[in-house]
Every structure is written in structure tokens, then in C-alpha cells.
Scaffold this motif. Sequence first.
Motif, PDB file in Angstrom:
ATOM      1  N   VAL A 146     -10.740  -8.480 -36.980  1.00 30.59           N
ATOM      2  CA  VAL A 146      -9.560  -9.336 -36.864  1.00 30.59           C
ATOM      3  C   VAL A 146      -8.963  -9.550 -38.254  1.00 30.59           C
ATOM      4  O   VAL A 146      -9.611  -9.280 -39.267  1.00 30.59           O
ATOM      5  CB  VAL A 146      -9.915 -10.683 -36.205  1.00 30.59           C
ATOM      6  CG1 VAL A 146     -10.403 -10.458 -34.775  1.00 30.59           C
ATOM      7  CG2 VAL A 146     -10.982 -11.436 -37.000  1.00 30.59           C
ATOM      8  N   VAL A 190     -15.383  -8.308 -29.023  1.00 30.49           N
ATOM      9  CA  VAL A 190     -14.107  -8.245 -28.310  1.00 30.49           C
ATOM     10  C   VAL A 190     -13.971  -9.403 -27.331  1.00 30.49           C
ATOM     11  O   VAL A 190     -12.879  -9.957 -27.154  1.00 30.49           O
ATOM     12  CB  VAL A 190     -13.976  -6.887 -27.591  1.00 30.49           C
ATOM     13  CG1 VAL A 190     -12.794  -6.897 -26.625  1.00 30.49           C
ATOM     14  CG2 VAL A 190     -13.820  -5.758 -28.601  1.00 30.49           C
ATOM     15  N   VAL A 229      -0.678  -9.402 -26.898  1.00 31.13           N
ATOM     16  CA  VAL A 229      -0.335  -8.474 -27.977  1.00 31.13           C
ATOM     17  C   VAL A 229       1.015  -7.847 -27.676  1.00 31.13           C
ATOM     18  O   VAL A 229       1.435  -7.750 -26.525  1.00 31.13           O
ATOM     19  CB  VAL A 229      -1.404  -7.372 -28.162  1.00 31.13           C
ATOM     20  CG1 VAL A 229      -2.770  -7.991 -28.464  1.00 31.13           C
ATOM     21  CG2 VAL A 229      -1.486  -6.474 -26.944  1.00 31.13           C
ATOM     22  N   THR A 288      -5.983 -12.294 -25.604  1.00 29.64           N
ATOM     23  CA  THR A 288      -4.956 -12.565 -26.609  1.00 29.64           C
ATOM     24  C   THR A 288      -3.712 -11.723 -26.310  1.00 29.64           C
ATOM     25  O   THR A 288      -3.814 -10.496 -26.202  1.00 29.64           O
ATOM     26  CB  THR A 288      -5.467 -12.223 -28.016  1.00 29.64           C
ATOM     27  OG1 THR A 288      -6.640 -12.978 -28.297  1.00 29.64           O
ATOM     28  CG2 THR A 288      -4.406 -12.527 -29.063  1.00 29.64           C
ATOM     29  N   PRO A 330       0.231 -10.340 -32.574  1.00 32.51           N
ATOM     30  CA  PRO A 330      -0.910  -9.428 -32.753  1.00 32.51           C
ATOM     31  C   PRO A 330      -0.600  -7.987 -32.352  1.00 32.51           C
ATOM     32  O   PRO A 330       0.110  -7.732 -31.377  1.00 32.51           O
ATOM     33  CB  PRO A 330      -1.987 -10.027 -31.832  1.00 32.51           C
ATOM     34  CG  PRO A 330      -1.641 -11.476 -31.750  1.00 32.51           C
ATOM     35  CD  PRO A 330      -0.132 -11.515 -31.766  1.00 32.51           C
ATOM     36  N   SER A 331      -1.141  -7.066 -33.143  1.00 33.63           N
ATOM     37  CA  SER A 331      -1.063  -5.635 -32.884  1.00 33.63           C
ATOM     38  C   SER A 331      -2.487  -5.103 -32.848  1.00 33.63           C
ATOM     39  O   SER A 331      -3.281  -5.379 -33.755  1.00 33.63           O
ATOM     40  CB  SER A 331      -0.269  -4.940 -33.994  1.00 33.63           C
ATOM     41  OG  SER A 331      -0.358  -3.533 -33.881  1.00 33.63           O
ATOM     42  N   VAL A 332      -2.833  -4.364 -31.815  1.00 31.99           N
ATOM     43  CA  VAL A 332      -4.171  -3.781 -31.691  1.00 31.99           C
ATOM     44  C   VAL A 332      -4.097  -2.336 -32.163  1.00 31.99           C
ATOM     45  O   VAL A 332      -3.325  -1.539 -31.638  1.00 31.99           O
ATOM     46  CB  VAL A 332      -4.691  -3.844 -30.239  1.00 31.99           C
ATOM     47  CG1 VAL A 332      -6.060  -3.165 -30.143  1.00 31.99           C
ATOM     48  CG2 VAL A 332      -4.782  -5.288 -29.774  1.00 31.99           C
ATOM     49  N   ARG A 333      -4.906  -2.000 -33.179  1.00 33.76           N
ATOM     50  CA  ARG A 333      -4.852  -0.680 -33.783  1.00 33.76           C
ATOM     51  C   ARG A 333      -6.265  -0.116 -33.907  1.00 33.76           C
ATOM     52  O   ARG A 333      -7.173  -0.823 -34.323  1.00 33.76           O
ATOM     53  CB  ARG A 333      -4.196  -0.772 -35.167  1.00 33.76           C
ATOM     54  CG  ARG A 333      -2.760  -1.277 -35.098  1.00 33.76           C
ATOM     55  CD  ARG A 333      -2.166  -1.614 -36.451  1.00 33.76           C
ATOM     56  NE  ARG A 333      -0.727  -1.865 -36.304  1.00 33.76           N
ATOM     57  CZ  ARG A 333       0.204  -1.261 -37.019  1.00 33.76           C
ATOM     58  NH1 ARG A 333      -0.109  -0.408 -37.967  1.00 33.76           N
ATOM     59  NH2 ARG A 333       1.480  -1.528 -36.802  1.00 33.76           N
ATOM     60  N   THR A 334      -6.425   1.153 -33.592  1.00 34.02           N
ATOM     61  CA  THR A 334      -7.750   1.779 -33.689  1.00 34.02           C
ATOM     62  C   THR A 334      -7.988   2.356 -35.068  1.00 34.02           C
ATOM     63  O   THR A 334      -8.862   3.195 -35.262  1.00 34.02           O
ATOM     64  CB  THR A 334      -7.912   2.893 -32.632  1.00 34.02           C
ATOM     65  OG1 THR A 334      -7.066   4.002 -32.995  1.00 34.02           O
ATOM     66  CG2 THR A 334      -7.568   2.413 -31.254  1.00 34.02           C
ATOM     67  N   ILE A 341     -14.536  -5.759 -32.672  1.00 30.16           N
ATOM     68  CA  ILE A 341     -13.182  -5.600 -33.179  1.00 30.16           C
ATOM     69  C   ILE A 341     -13.076  -6.336 -34.508  1.00 30.16           C
ATOM     70  O   ILE A 341     -13.726  -7.365 -34.713  1.00 30.16           O
ATOM     71  CB  ILE A 341     -12.144  -6.145 -32.161  1.00 30.16           C
ATOM     72  CG1 ILE A 341     -10.719  -5.760 -32.556  1.00 30.16           C
ATOM     73  CG2 ILE A 341     -12.287  -7.648 -31.962  1.00 30.16           C
ATOM     74  CD1 ILE A 341      -9.686  -6.040 -31.466  1.00 30.16           C
ATOM     75  N   VAL A 384       0.170  -1.683 -29.332  1.00 27.54           N
ATOM     76  CA  VAL A 384      -1.123  -0.995 -29.368  1.00 27.54           C
ATOM     77  C   VAL A 384      -0.885   0.374 -29.996  1.00 27.54           C
ATOM     78  O   VAL A 384      -0.028   1.124 -29.534  1.00 27.54           O
ATOM     79  CB  VAL A 384      -1.735  -0.833 -27.964  1.00 27.54           C
ATOM     80  CG1 VAL A 384      -3.000   0.015 -28.037  1.00 27.54           C
ATOM     81  CG2 VAL A 384      -2.043  -2.191 -27.348  1.00 27.54           C
TER      82      VAL A 384
END
Length: 364
Positions: free
Chosen positions: A256, A266, A274, A272, A357-361, A254, A277
Motif C-alpha cells: 500500500v 489483501v 478503485v 476499497t 486508489p489505483s491497483v497496479r501489479t 499487497i 487497474v
Amino acid sequence: AGTLEPGADLVVDVDQILIEDATGSMCAMQFEALGVDRVAVPLAVLYVDHNVLQVDHRNMDEHRYLQSFAARYGLHYSRPGNGISHYVHLERFARPGELLLGADSHSTMAGAVGMVALGAGGLDVAVAMAGYGLGITVPTVVGVELRGALPPWVQAKDVILELLRRYGVRGGAGRAFEFHGEGVATLSVLERGSICNMITETGGTAAVFPADERVQEWLTAQGRAGDHRPVGPEPGADYDETVVIDLDALEPLIAVPHSPGDVVAVREVAGTPVAQVCVGSSVNSSYEDLAVVGAVLRDAVVHPAVEMTVTPGSRQILDRVSRGGVYRELVAAGARMLEPVCGPCIGVGQAPSAGVPSVRTFNR
């Protein structure tokens, strides 16, 4: 015209042009200023996939201008909602052995089918579209040998993140990456597309995979069997630089904040909290990507403290997830389904809460 020596100046003919609406109007006006009557390349396509919210009249005014420009000068026009340009171009137009020039840095995605695909500024694209070719500096060619196969839960995104871990966001400058080796056959066309798309994050000029049997099968499934021709490196081909990636040894990676080059495992950030997503962008929006997400969320619900969005890459993918039940799984889990456009990847909507935090692909 020119020589194929790294660092040499070269002018090349262009087979295909890709324009999208964020850069399209300036490119179109520059083309009009050249005084050319029609596009002078075999294929040019103008996609509307960026400025699609139409919160006032200006977006739609621009779309109507671009549609009229396409009709006047001989470009194909892809209306809002057809999909993200790079996915649709792969599905409909990319051809092995040809050269694509796109007014978008992620046009490199077409390298997935053995096409040399380059991103450039609007003026360069306008000049090439008028028939004057493209002036480039010949890149250093890096041969990337892929060995083995990806383990469970490791994806093609991890291959390009591994390259970013090694090269950073500047180390690929002046380089073109050619993928070869036994591991290539284990990757689907759209998995290869994710790698080629994000090669630009290293600063790389282009990335290309061979047009092998998997490409032939995919083009056939797209109704374009006649567009295939076998293209690939000669056995024992020499490269200016060489890289080896053992797919079996990769683990989920991932990036960061605040750079695609800040890559860690990861497991180092697991746990963490979030608040958001976002699945999508011009990578990780294929049917296979979304089907994995749907399978993980099956009979589950997104945590109430998390907002989740999902963006299909194209109208074709949206149709497939709808017919195959994946759409139902995602909606039932509480995901918000967005239309097949660039959307939050380019900052149009889904801004994250400050400091959470935002998880983005996404690719960038």
C-alpha cells in the motif's frame, strides 16, 4: 580478483551486459569516451523499452543513435515493441552460471535461471563493457528456504512481498538471496523471475534460483537447450543468514502507499473502491499471469467506474496471448491492451486520478 568474504572488495569479469534506453544514451556516451573499439564482453544487448511514445522527434533521434551505437560497437539491438528488457533477456540470452550486469536495477530478474545478475549505474556498466570488470563489495549471502507449495490464488509475487514485509526496502542492502528447498521446484521460471526482479526493492544485491529441471525444460521450450547447465547450492550449504518461508502458509499480499515495503494482507484492504487497474511491468506480464486475469474476466465486464490496462511482457508473450484466446477475453471484458513496453510502470502514461486508489501489479 579479491576474496569471497562478506564486505571485501572484489573485481569480477562480466559475461553479459544489459542496457536499456532510459540509461542507455549516457552509458553509450561514457563508453565512447573510453576510446575502446568494440565491446569486450561475450554478449551485450541494448533494449529500447522505456522512452517509446515518441511524442516529438527526440525519442526517435535517441533510438537511432542507440541503434547506430550498437552496430558500431558490437551490441545486439532490441527495437521498440520487442518487449521489456528483463523478459526478453530471460527468453533469449540469460544463461545459468554466468554473470549479467545491467544498467537497470531490475536486471536481477535473470537470477531465475541460475544466473548471477546485478544492476548498476551506467558508468560502471560502460567500464565493464570496455573489459575492465566490475568492482563490487561481496554481499552477505542469505539462504531462503522455500517449503511446501503455494495455495490457490497465492502467487510468486506474494513470496517477494513476504520478504519485503520482513526486510522493508532497506533491510536487504548488502545481501544476496539464494533460494533453495523443496518449494523451489513448484515455481515456474517466470514466477522465479518475479521474485528475483523485485529483490532489488529490498535493497538486495541479487537473487538466484538453482538451474534445475524446470529451468532446463523452459530453456528447451525457448529453443535454447544447449544453454542449460545444472547450477545450484551444494547439499548442506552454509549461509551467512537463513530465512524460511512456508509457501503453504502464505496468503495474498499487497503493498500500500507509499512504498513496496508497506505490505499488508489483501483482506485488510478488500472492498476499497478503485478507479484504475494496471496489469503489467517487468513482473506479472507473463502468459500465465495474463491468462489468470483473462480467466477471471471471462464472460464479465470491467466495472464502468474502473479503467483497466494490460501490458504483455514481450512480443513472444503478446503472440501467445493472441493465439491462445487470452487477448480476446481481455479485450471483450473492456481492458485496454498496451504494447509490450515498460509504459505506466515507469510513469509513461496511465497516471491515476488524484486521491483515488489505483491497483497496479508493478514492481515499484
